[in-house]
Design a protein around this motif. Structure first.
Motif, short mmCIF file in Angstrom:
data_model
loop_
_atom_site.label_atom_id
_atom_site.label_comp_id
_atom_site.label_asym_id
_atom_site.label_seq_id
_atom_site.Cartn_x
_atom_site.Cartn_y
_atom_site.Cartn_z
N LEU A 89 0.82 -1.20 0.00
CA LEU A 89 0.00 0.00 0.00
C LEU A 89 0.87 1.26 0.00
CD1 LEU A 89 -2.75 1.47 0.30
CD2 LEU A 89 -2.42 1.31 2.78
N PHE A 90 0.49 2.20 -0.87
CA PHE A 90 1.03 3.55 -0.86
C PHE A 90 -0.16 4.50 -0.85
CE2 PHE A 90 4.24 0.83 -2.58
CZ PHE A 90 5.44 1.31 -2.04
N ALA A 91 0.06 5.75 -0.48
CA ALA A 91 -1.09 6.62 -0.27
C ALA A 91 -0.71 8.08 -0.43
CB ALA A 91 -1.66 6.39 1.13
N VAL A 92 -1.74 8.92 -0.45
CA VAL A 92 -1.56 10.37 -0.34
C VAL A 92 -2.57 10.87 0.69
CG1 VAL A 92 -3.08 10.78 -2.35
CG2 VAL A 92 -1.53 12.59 -1.55
N LEU A 93 -2.10 11.72 1.60
CA LEU A 93 -2.94 12.27 2.66
C LEU A 93 -3.14 13.75 2.42
CD1 LEU A 93 -1.20 10.71 5.82
CD2 LEU A 93 -2.81 9.63 4.23
N GLY A 94 -4.38 14.20 2.46
CA GLY A 94 -4.66 15.62 2.28
C GLY A 94 -6.09 15.94 2.69
N ASP A 95 -6.40 17.22 2.66
CA ASP A 95 -7.76 17.66 2.98
C ASP A 95 -8.01 19.02 2.32
OD1 ASP A 95 -10.28 17.85 4.11
OD2 ASP A 95 -9.52 18.82 5.93
N PRO A 96 -8.67 19.05 1.15
CA PRO A 96 -9.35 17.96 0.46
C PRO A 96 -8.36 17.09 -0.32
CG PRO A 96 -9.56 19.96 -0.80
CD PRO A 96 -8.85 20.35 0.47
N ILE A 97 -8.85 16.01 -0.91
CA ILE A 97 -7.96 15.11 -1.64
C ILE A 97 -8.57 14.61 -2.95
CG2 ILE A 97 -8.71 12.93 -0.61
CD1 ILE A 97 -5.06 14.14 -1.30
N GLY A 98 -9.86 14.87 -3.17
CA GLY A 98 -10.54 14.32 -4.34
C GLY A 98 -9.98 14.79 -5.66
N HIS A 99 -9.32 15.95 -5.68
CA HIS A 99 -8.77 16.50 -6.92
C HIS A 99 -7.42 15.91 -7.29
CE1 HIS A 99 -6.68 18.57 -3.73
NE2 HIS A 99 -5.77 18.96 -4.61
N SER A 100 -6.81 15.14 -6.39
CA SER A 100 -5.43 14.70 -6.59
C SER A 100 -5.28 13.81 -7.82
CB SER A 100 -4.94 13.94 -5.35
OG SER A 100 -3.62 13.43 -5.58
N MET A 101 -4.27 14.09 -8.63
CA MET A 101 -3.95 13.27 -9.80
C MET A 101 -2.89 12.23 -9.49
SD MET A 101 -4.08 15.96 -12.96
CE MET A 101 -2.99 17.15 -12.20
N SER A 102 -2.37 12.24 -8.26
CA SER A 102 -1.31 11.30 -7.91
C SER A 102 -1.73 9.84 -7.98
CB SER A 102 -0.77 11.63 -6.51
OG SER A 102 -0.13 12.89 -6.51
N PRO A 103 -2.95 9.46 -7.54
CA PRO A 103 -3.33 8.03 -7.64
C PRO A 103 -3.28 7.51 -9.08
CG PRO A 103 -4.77 9.14 -6.10
CD PRO A 103 -3.96 10.22 -6.76
N LEU A 104 -3.83 8.24 -10.02
CA LEU A 104 -3.78 7.80 -11.41
C LEU A 104 -2.34 7.65 -11.88
CD1 LEU A 104 -5.88 8.88 -14.42
CD2 LEU A 104 -3.42 9.22 -14.54
N MET A 105 -1.51 8.62 -11.55
CA MET A 105 -0.13 8.63 -12.00
C MET A 105 0.66 7.46 -11.43
SD MET A 105 2.39 11.95 -11.96
CE MET A 105 2.52 12.08 -10.17
N HIS A 106 0.55 7.24 -10.11
CA HIS A 106 1.35 6.19 -9.48
C HIS A 106 0.80 4.79 -9.75
CE1 HIS A 106 4.30 8.65 -7.46
NE2 HIS A 106 3.35 9.45 -7.02
N PRO B 211 -5.92 7.49 -2.24
CA PRO B 211 -6.07 8.80 -1.60
C PRO B 211 -6.85 8.69 -0.29
CG PRO B 211 -7.70 8.57 -3.33
CD PRO B 211 -6.92 7.28 -3.31
N PHE B 212 -6.40 9.39 0.74
CA PHE B 212 -7.12 9.41 2.01
C PHE B 212 -7.34 10.86 2.43
CE2 PHE B 212 -4.98 5.27 2.16
CZ PHE B 212 -6.05 4.44 2.51
N GLN B 213 -8.60 11.22 2.60
CA GLN B 213 -8.90 12.54 3.13
C GLN B 213 -8.76 12.48 4.64
OE1 GLN B 213 -12.29 14.53 1.54
NE2 GLN B 213 -12.44 16.00 3.22
N VAL B 214 -7.82 13.27 5.15
CA VAL B 214 -7.50 13.24 6.58
C VAL B 214 -7.64 14.65 7.13
CG1 VAL B 214 -5.72 12.75 8.30
CG2 VAL B 214 -5.91 11.30 6.26
N LYS B 215 -8.52 14.83 8.08
CA LYS B 215 -8.69 16.12 8.74
C LYS B 215 -7.47 16.38 9.64
CE LYS B 215 -12.77 16.99 7.06
NZ LYS B 215 -12.95 18.11 6.09
N PRO B 216 -7.13 17.65 9.83
CA PRO B 216 -5.94 17.98 10.63
C PRO B 216 -5.90 17.30 11.99
CG PRO B 216 -6.68 19.93 9.48
CD PRO B 216 -7.71 18.87 9.20
N ASN B 217 -7.03 17.23 12.67
CA ASN B 217 -7.06 16.62 14.01
C ASN B 217 -6.85 15.11 13.97
OD1 ASN B 217 -7.48 19.10 15.18
ND2 ASN B 217 -9.69 18.84 15.38
#
Length: 282
Positions: free
Chosen positions: A4-21, A36-42
């Motif tokens: 598993l590899f991932a990207v963490l952000g908030d928001p994250i739905g726009h990320s092109m990294s999953p398609l690329m990797h 992609p994982f949408q992760v709130k700061p807390n």
């Protein structure tokens, strides 16, 4: 077992990294998935602990977590530490090590367009996180000078003072930048000015731009901002943000797998997702 590899952000739905990797994992026959994982700061610390517990191979970090993640890592390389931001994390035998590939990705994207950074007088427009990563990475290569232009000069001055590498630099206003554009060989626009939907805006005018100059804009939506279009019309060479995005991803992929991937393939996939035509050095 699939890694598993991932990207963490908030928001994250726009990320092109999953398609690329995910395309790269398939292309190189690597049994892995990038999610992609949408992760709130807390929830950031909990998310990092969870990824570690299931043996994540590595992950990317995007807004707003690039600085906040540092306390939850086991180590951070020197460049990322000086920038104060991490965008790539590698799981090294259970230890999470943070890197920043944004600045190095931008530099890699310049290859072939700039003969030698050591001969360049450079202007960076903006003083935010992207400017910081690019500025500190450029400073390591010791160009003639790197100046920072920003709407708030005090913010630019703080960035200059924070730079850990000895480099001739000054902080200037956007008005000063307008007047002195002819002094620079490389101009790098790092703000969000000109991004969709406000595509008619640009941070400075280009009346004093000289022709033998490379103008870069880290924005890639639109592919060619009003800023780049005007620079091109005035005889400059131009580069949009796709190169930086693709190369920072390529450097992350290399850290995870040991493979430096096919850059052209990555560019074409990003352009397809953006709805663009064939990639050209416009």
């Amino acid at each position: 077992m699939k890694k598993l590899f991932a990207v963490l952000g908030d928001p994250i739905g726009h990320s092109m990294s999953p398609l690329m990797h995910n395309d790269l994992f398939t292309h190189y026959n690597i049994d892995a998935a990038y999610l992609p994982f949408q992760v709130k700061p807390n929830d950031l610390e909990t998310a990092v602990k969870g990824l570690t517990s299931i043996g994540v191979g590595g992950f990317n970090v995007t807004v707003p977590h690039k600085s906040a993640i540092i306390p939850f890592l086991d180590g951070v390389d020197e460049l990322a530490k000086s920038i104060g931001a991490v965008n790539t994390v590698v799981n090294q035998d259970g230890m999470l090590i943070g890197y920043n590939t944004d600045g190095p990705g931008f530099i890699k994207g310049l290859e072939g367009s700039v003969p030698s950074l050591s001969d360049q007088r450079i202007l960076i427009i903006g003083a935010g996180g992207a400017a910081r990563a690019i500025y500190f990475t450029l400073a390591k290569d010791a160009p003639i000078a790197v100046d920072i232009a920003n709407r708030t000069v005090e913010t630019a001055l703080q960035l200059v003072e924070d730079c850990p590498f000895p480099i001739p630099s000054k902080a200037i206003s956007l008005d000063e930048a307008n007047k002195s554009l002819g002094n620079y060989d490389l101009i790098i626009q790092t703000t969000m000015i000109g991004m969709y939907p406000k595509v008619s805006e640009q941070p400075v005018d280009l009346l004093n731009l000289k022709k033998q100059v490379l103008v870069c804009d880290i924005i890639y939506n639109p592919l060619y901002t009003q800023f780049l279009q005007e620079a091109k019309s005035r005889g400059a060479s131009v580069q949009n943000g796709i190169d930086m995005f693709v190369y920072q991803g390529a450097l992350a992929f290399e850290k995870w797998t040991g493979i430096f991937p096919d850059i052209q393939r990555m560019k074409e996939n990003v352009l397809k997702q953006l709805g663009g035509a064939n990639y050209v050095n416009w």
